[in-house]
Enzyme design. Structure first.
Site, PDB file in Angstrom:
ATOM      1  N   TYR A   4       3.326  -2.516   7.397  1.00  0.00           N
ATOM      2  CA  TYR A   4       4.031  -3.663   7.983  1.00  0.00           C
ATOM      3  C   TYR A   4       4.925  -4.372   6.999  1.00  0.00           C
ATOM      4  CZ  TYR A   4       2.141  -3.947  12.637  1.00  0.00           C
ATOM      5  OH  TYR A   4       1.855  -3.709  13.942  1.00  0.00           O
ATOM      6  N   ILE A  98       9.886 -12.645 -10.373  1.00  0.00           N
ATOM      7  CA  ILE A  98       8.931 -12.608 -11.485  1.00  0.00           C
ATOM      8  C   ILE A  98       8.456 -11.166 -11.712  1.00  0.00           C
ATOM      9  CG2 ILE A  98       6.631 -13.351 -12.232  1.00  0.00           C
ATOM     10  CD1 ILE A  98       7.181 -16.006 -10.871  1.00  0.00           C
ATOM     11  N   GLU A  99       8.218 -10.435 -10.602  1.00  0.00           N
ATOM     12  CA  GLU A  99       7.726  -9.060 -10.709  1.00  0.00           C
ATOM     13  C   GLU A  99       8.656  -8.161 -11.525  1.00  0.00           C
ATOM     14  OE1 GLU A  99       7.552 -10.744  -7.920  1.00  0.00           O
ATOM     15  OE2 GLU A  99       5.712 -10.263  -6.828  1.00  0.00           O
ATOM     16  N   LYS A 139      30.148 -16.267  -3.816  1.00  0.00           N
ATOM     17  CA  LYS A 139      29.306 -17.110  -4.682  1.00  0.00           C
ATOM     18  C   LYS A 139      27.940 -16.493  -5.022  1.00  0.00           C
ATOM     19  CE  LYS A 139      30.274 -21.172  -6.579  1.00  0.00           C
ATOM     20  NZ  LYS A 139      31.617 -20.948  -7.145  1.00  0.00           N
ATOM     21  N   GLY A 305      -1.328   8.000  11.311  1.00  0.00           N
ATOM     22  CA  GLY A 305      -1.853   6.642  11.277  1.00  0.00           C
ATOM     23  C   GLY A 305      -3.298   6.630  10.822  1.00  0.00           C
ATOM     24  N   CYS A 332      -0.202  14.748  12.135  1.00  0.00           N
ATOM     25  CA  CYS A 332      -1.381  14.285  11.396  1.00  0.00           C
ATOM     26  C   CYS A 332      -2.402  13.617  12.330  1.00  0.00           C
ATOM     27  CB  CYS A 332      -0.956  13.390  10.248  1.00  0.00           C
ATOM     28  SG  CYS A 332      -2.126  13.452   8.893  1.00  0.00           S
ATOM     29  N   HIS A 458       2.772  16.431   7.492  1.00  0.00           N
ATOM     30  CA  HIS A 458       3.878  15.546   7.891  1.00  0.00           C
ATOM     31  C   HIS A 458       5.212  16.274   7.741  1.00  0.00           C
ATOM     32  CE1 HIS A 458       1.648  11.740   8.258  1.00  0.00           C
ATOM     33  NE2 HIS A 458       0.831  12.298   7.382  1.00  0.00           N
ATOM     34  N   GLU A 460       8.000  15.521   8.755  1.00  0.00           N
ATOM     35  CA  GLU A 460       9.129  14.583   8.598  1.00  0.00           C
ATOM     36  C   GLU A 460       9.474  14.345   7.123  1.00  0.00           C
ATOM     37  OE1 GLU A 460       6.074  13.794   9.473  1.00  0.00           O
ATOM     38  OE2 GLU A 460       5.486  11.770   8.850  1.00  0.00           O
TER      39      GLU A 460
HETATM   40  N1  GLN Z   1      -6.318   8.961   9.457  1.00  0.00           N
HETATM   41  C1  GLN Z   1      -6.233  10.361   9.493  1.00  0.00           C
HETATM   42  C2  GLN Z   1      -6.897  11.011   8.289  1.00  0.00           C
HETATM   43  O1  GLN Z   1      -7.138  10.370   7.303  1.00  0.00           O
HETATM   44  C3  GLN Z   1      -4.798  10.832   9.628  1.00  0.00           C
HETATM   45  C4  GLN Z   1      -3.925  10.394   8.511  1.00  0.00           C
HETATM   46  C5  GLN Z   1      -2.477  10.469   8.830  1.00  0.00           C
HETATM   47  O2  GLN Z   1      -2.080  10.484   9.991  1.00  0.00           O
HETATM   48  N2  GLN Z   1      -1.648  10.457   7.812  1.00  0.00           N
HETATM   49  O3  GLN Z   1      -7.159  12.191   8.287  1.00  0.00           O
END
Ligand code: GLN
Length: 481
Positions: A4, A98-99, A139, A305, A332, A458, A460
């Site tokens: 997020y 600061i970081e 500016k 996720g 995944c 993944h 992507e």
């Molecule tokens: N939460 C799932 C796992 O740990 C899938 C992880 C994900 O989708 N990147 O296997």
């Protein structure tokens, strides 16, 4: 990194979990980056503390200057041993954070330690446009340059983010007040297509300014392939549209799925069609409304996720696409949920689940890897980075990839449970890709369906505008049909 606040976590071949910017770099330069390309303050501090514990600073007080700054410089100088000609270092954040102070100080020292013609500072700055008075303001840039100068850094080039063309008078003003040559004021205007940005910067003379400063030989760049690609993208008929929904839970911030979204666009380029992507909140999807919510889409992606929130909506979504023969790609967690859905609704194992979501489920069709049992299942314990996958000939996956061995990137902890493999396959959820030893299931698909495929990895993360990921290309193609 919280999706997020930070957007997606990008993963490199060698398993670094990085900021999403690295994904953009890979997509633009078509190179696989490594752990060395991602430096966080966490890594810097942890190295310094480790060195201190080993006694490497004996007798010294450990301080930000020189210990932290030396460690940061080491990350840049580390490339001197490789066959790297130029190191481009992006410093995130805003001047004055600061970081970022110790990092700014470290790159000031780099400028002092190297020859002047070997170091160049580019300051990326925003030129706000005030619509009420129809003017661009210089500016804020003057102030951030002043701030940089107070840290001992004089920017050589200004790259100015802007919504409108910068008038000549403003360019002159920026040059005069920020102490850069006028030719070094580079306009970076919001482009019609993200991938057209490098060509725009080329036209503005960014590379010319950089090469002049670094005393690199004059060069004529060959951007012809990239130019052709942009031309093809611009020629796509705007009325030919494929609508795809990403059904996930981090939908409030588009950056959480940036690589998935970009991959869908890449697949659109390859199929000469405009892809329109919507993010749909899986938490709002129920058995009762799934059809209403999703029937307007040509295809569905259920992305990766973690955790329980929104899970039942994802499972309803997958049931809907499976039964109604809507093109579907699971990624995944999306693949894991495709297995759970199939087990529940086709094998009739009503309590099937992933052990991540229900630890003591009677039918853990997705479970924890054996070597990870007993380890606290949080923190840095995931399968990360590129792993090989062997594809079954004759499968949809084989048609899409066109080869038997592929490599894709991973970031997960849970796996397909082989105890259910025979039942699942016999009922129609085929395994079409596994690890080379055959033990880890990587791809599942349904034959009697226009497009139903899901991967434990993944895809992507490796998709590029000029090298789209096969699973996405196949999805868009199926949507067109
Ligand atoms: N939460 C799932 C796992 O740990 C899938 C992880 C994900 O989708 N990147 O296997």
């Amino acid at each position: 990194m919280n999706p997020y606040e930070h957007g997606e976590v990008f993963v490199t071949d060698d398993g670094a979990e990085t900021d999403l910017d690295l994904g953009h770099y890979e997509r633009f330069i078509n190179e696989n980056l490594t752990q060395n390309s991602s430096v966080t303050m966490g890594k810097i501090y942890s190295n310094v503390i480790e060195k201190e514990r080993k006694g490497e600073y004996l007798g010294k007080t450990v301080q930000v200057i020189p210990h932290i700054t030396n460690e940061i410089k080491q990350k840049i100088y580390g490339f001197e041993e490789s066959n790297t000609d130029i190191v481009i270092t992006e410093i995130g954040g805003t001047v004055g954070d600061i970081e970022g102070l110790s990092i700014i100080e470290a790159i000031r020292q780099v400028g002092l330690e190297k020859n002047p013609e070997d170091v160049l500072y580019i300051h990326v700055t925003l030129l706000p446009y005030i619509s009420g008075s129809n003017e661009i303001k210089s500016k804020p840039t003057q102030h951030s340059v002043k701030e940089l100068q107070s840290f001992g850094i004089k920017p050589d080039i200004l790259v100015c983010r802007t919504e409108r063309d910068i008038p000549d008078s403003i360019r002159e003003k920026l040059a005069l007040f920020c102490n850069v040559r006028k030719t070094s004021v580079i306009q970076n205007k919001t482009a019609d297509c993200l991938y057209a940005v490098p060509l725009m910067l080329e036209e503005e003379g960014l590379a010319r300014e950089v090469c002049n400063h670094l005393k690199l030989e004059k060069y004529i760049p060959d951007n012809s392939k990239w130019e052709t690609m942009i031309e093809n993208i611009r020629n796509i008929d705007k009325n030919k549209v494929v609508k795809i929904a990403i059904v996930g839970k981090y939908i409030k911030l588009e950056d959480s799925y940036i690589s998935v979204i970009e991959s869908l666009y890449h697949a659109g380029f390859a199929n000469h069609v405009k892809v329109k992507v919507d993010l749909v909140d899986s938490e709002t999807i129920t058995k009762g409304n799934v059809k209403d919510k999703l029937s307007i889409y040509d295809g569905i992606v259920v992305p990766g996720g973690f955790g329980n929130r929104g899970i039942e909506g994802k499972i309803e979504t997958i049931k809907y696409v499976r039964e109604n023969k809507v093109p579907f790609l699971g990624i995944c967690l999306g693949m894991q949920m495709a297995v759970v859905e199939f087990a529940r609704n086709v094998l009739n194992l009503k309590d099937a689940n992933s052990a991540e979501l229900e630890e003591n489920t009677k039918n853990p069709v997705i479970h924890i890897m054996e070597e990870q049992k007993g380890i606290d299942k949080k923190g840095g314990t995931m399968r990360l980075g590129a792993y090989p996958c062997v594809i079954k000939e004759g499968s949809l996956a084989y048609q899409l990839y066109g080869e038997k061995e592929i490599s894709e990137r991973h970031r997960h902890r849970y796996e397909y449970n082989n105890a259910y493999r025979q039942q699942l396959e016999e009922a129609g959820l085929k395994v079409s890709g596994t690890s080379p030893d055959g033990l880890l299931v990587e791809i599942v698909e349904i034959e009697d369906h226009p497009y139903f495929i899901a991967g434990q990895f993944h895809p992507e993360l490796k998709s590029r505008p000029n090298k789209p990921a096969p699973l996405f290309v196949g999805l868009v193609k199926a949507c067109l049909k």
